[in-house]
Motif scaffolding. Structure first.
Motif, short mmCIF file in Angstrom:
data_model
loop_
_atom_site.label_atom_id
_atom_site.label_comp_id
_atom_site.label_asym_id
_atom_site.label_seq_id
_atom_site.Cartn_x
_atom_site.Cartn_y
_atom_site.Cartn_z
N GLY A 23 0.81 -1.21 0.00
CA GLY A 23 0.00 0.00 0.00
C GLY A 23 0.84 1.26 0.00
O GLY A 23 0.61 2.18 -0.80
N LEU A 24 1.83 1.33 0.89
CA LEU A 24 2.67 2.52 0.96
C LEU A 24 3.51 2.68 -0.31
O LEU A 24 3.70 3.80 -0.80
CB LEU A 24 3.59 2.46 2.18
CG LEU A 24 2.90 2.61 3.54
CD1 LEU A 24 3.92 2.50 4.67
CD2 LEU A 24 2.14 3.93 3.63
N ALA A 25 4.01 1.58 -0.85
CA ALA A 25 4.79 1.66 -2.09
C ALA A 25 3.94 2.21 -3.23
O ALA A 25 4.42 2.99 -4.07
CB ALA A 25 5.35 0.29 -2.46
N SER A 26 2.66 1.83 -3.27
CA SER A 26 1.79 2.33 -4.34
C SER A 26 1.54 3.83 -4.20
O SER A 26 1.42 4.55 -5.19
CB SER A 26 0.45 1.58 -4.33
OG SER A 26 -0.37 1.99 -3.24
N LEU A 27 1.47 4.32 -2.96
CA LEU A 27 1.24 5.75 -2.74
C LEU A 27 2.49 6.58 -3.02
O LEU A 27 2.40 7.76 -3.34
CB LEU A 27 0.78 6.00 -1.30
CG LEU A 27 -0.56 5.40 -0.88
CD1 LEU A 27 -0.90 5.84 0.53
CD2 LEU A 27 -1.66 5.81 -1.84
N THR A 28 3.66 5.95 -2.91
CA THR A 28 4.90 6.68 -3.14
C THR A 28 4.98 7.23 -4.55
O THR A 28 5.44 8.35 -4.77
CB THR A 28 6.11 5.75 -2.88
OG1 THR A 28 6.06 5.30 -1.53
CG2 THR A 28 7.42 6.47 -3.13
N SER A 29 4.49 6.46 -5.51
CA SER A 29 4.60 6.87 -6.92
C SER A 29 3.28 7.30 -7.54
O SER A 29 3.25 7.76 -8.67
CB SER A 29 5.19 5.72 -7.74
OG SER A 29 4.37 4.56 -7.63
N ALA A 30 2.18 7.16 -6.79
CA ALA A 30 0.87 7.42 -7.39
C ALA A 30 0.58 8.92 -7.48
O ALA A 30 1.01 9.71 -6.66
CB ALA A 30 -0.22 6.74 -6.56
N THR A 31 -0.15 9.28 -8.52
CA THR A 31 -0.71 10.62 -8.66
C THR A 31 -2.20 10.46 -8.92
O THR A 31 -2.62 9.50 -9.56
CB THR A 31 -0.07 11.40 -9.82
OG1 THR A 31 -0.23 10.66 -11.04
CG2 THR A 31 1.42 11.63 -9.57
N HIS A 32 -2.99 11.41 -8.42
CA HIS A 32 -4.43 11.31 -8.55
C HIS A 32 -4.98 12.61 -9.11
O HIS A 32 -4.59 13.69 -8.69
CB HIS A 32 -5.06 10.99 -7.19
CG HIS A 32 -4.58 9.71 -6.60
ND1 HIS A 32 -3.49 9.66 -5.76
CD2 HIS A 32 -5.01 8.44 -6.76
CE1 HIS A 32 -3.27 8.39 -5.42
NE2 HIS A 32 -4.18 7.64 -6.00
#
Length: 260
Positions: free
Chosen positions: A106-115
């Motif tokens: 979960g945290l790894a996905s948020l590190t690179s995600a843009t919304h």
């Protein structure tokens, strides 16, 4: 047997907090529950636990939600897709390792995600899918406790060092001041580490700022999640025992309301 249609819970909307995204850990197999907890309903016709967790985060003020799935990933994803574009789904391939793998994913996905139309994620408010009485009020209180304290803003516009001409200083405009204050707020959220408590006992949800993510990802193994990181670092406790019990549900009988 016909699969029940997803039920959209009633929304109460307490207002969004920029920079903080909700993260639901919903990857477990729920062996003692008899199946994945994400798909469990408290009563026939009620929303699933994963829908209730998502709604609590959105209505409590998170700027969107990411859900980590694992066991029965396709079925859980089908249930929550209808909730809208503020909800992302990430699959954890190593979900059977325990909560640590789910949190890392979960945290790894948020590190690179843009919304779209959202501020960069500065902190994650993390909850578990098996907290049946933790609702939007708990999330809202945790967010209302705010990020790490910061210098007081206000007063007349500041004089910046950028010159507008010989012997002159640039007077900061209201727009520039607002941009600066938003950047300060994001920085404070990045440094934040806090969690809900119930009658003084630490529990979930927790808020973990981006500055802590690398350490948490490195230390989250087995079923420990972020436990060792919280033990090693000073953090805030936000009492929520008047709002919920904070107890997790491992078996069907745990779904019965027990009160705060």
């Amino acid at each position: 047997m016909t699969t029940p249609e997803p039920t959209t819970p009633r929304r109460m909307q307490l207002g969004r907090v920029p920079h903080v995204r909700g993260l639901v850990l919903a990857a477990g197999a729920g062996r003692r529950m008899g199946g994945p907890k994400a798909l469990v309903r408290k009563t026939a016709g009620a929303p699933t636990l994963v829908e209730e967790a998502i709604t609590a985060l959105l209505d409590g003020g998170c700027e969107g939600v990411t859900v980590v799935v694992g066991a029965a990933a396709a079925e859980v994803t089908d249930v929550i897709r209808h909730l809208g574009r503020d909800v992302d789904v990430v699959e954890c391939a190593e979900w059977d390792e325990g909560m640590g793998a789910t949190l890392r994913t979960g945290l790894a996905s948020l590190t690179s995600a843009t919304h779209e139309h959202a501020a960069p994620v500065s902190a994650a408010l993390i909850t578990l899918v098996d907290l049946p009485d933790v609702g939007a009020e708990v999330v809202a209180r945790l967010l209302a406790s705010g990020p790490r304290p910061s210098p007081v803003h206000g007063g007349p516009p500041a004089l910046a060092t950028r010159p507008d001409g010989p012997g002159k200083a640039h007077e900061t405009t209201s727009e520039e001041q607002a941009v600066g204050e938003e950047a300060d707020e994001a920085a404070r959220w990045r440094a934040t580490l806090s969690r809900a408590a119930y009658a003084g006992v630490p529990g979930h949800p927790v808020v973990i700022g981006r500055d802590h993510w690398d350490e948490v990802i490195a230390s989250a193994v087995g079923d420990r999640g972020a436990r060792s990181h919280f033990r090693a670092h000073a953090h805030g406790l936000v009492e929520c025992g008047d709002l919920a019990s904070g107890r997790d549900a491992d078996r069907p009988e745990d779904l019965t309301p027990q009160g705060p």
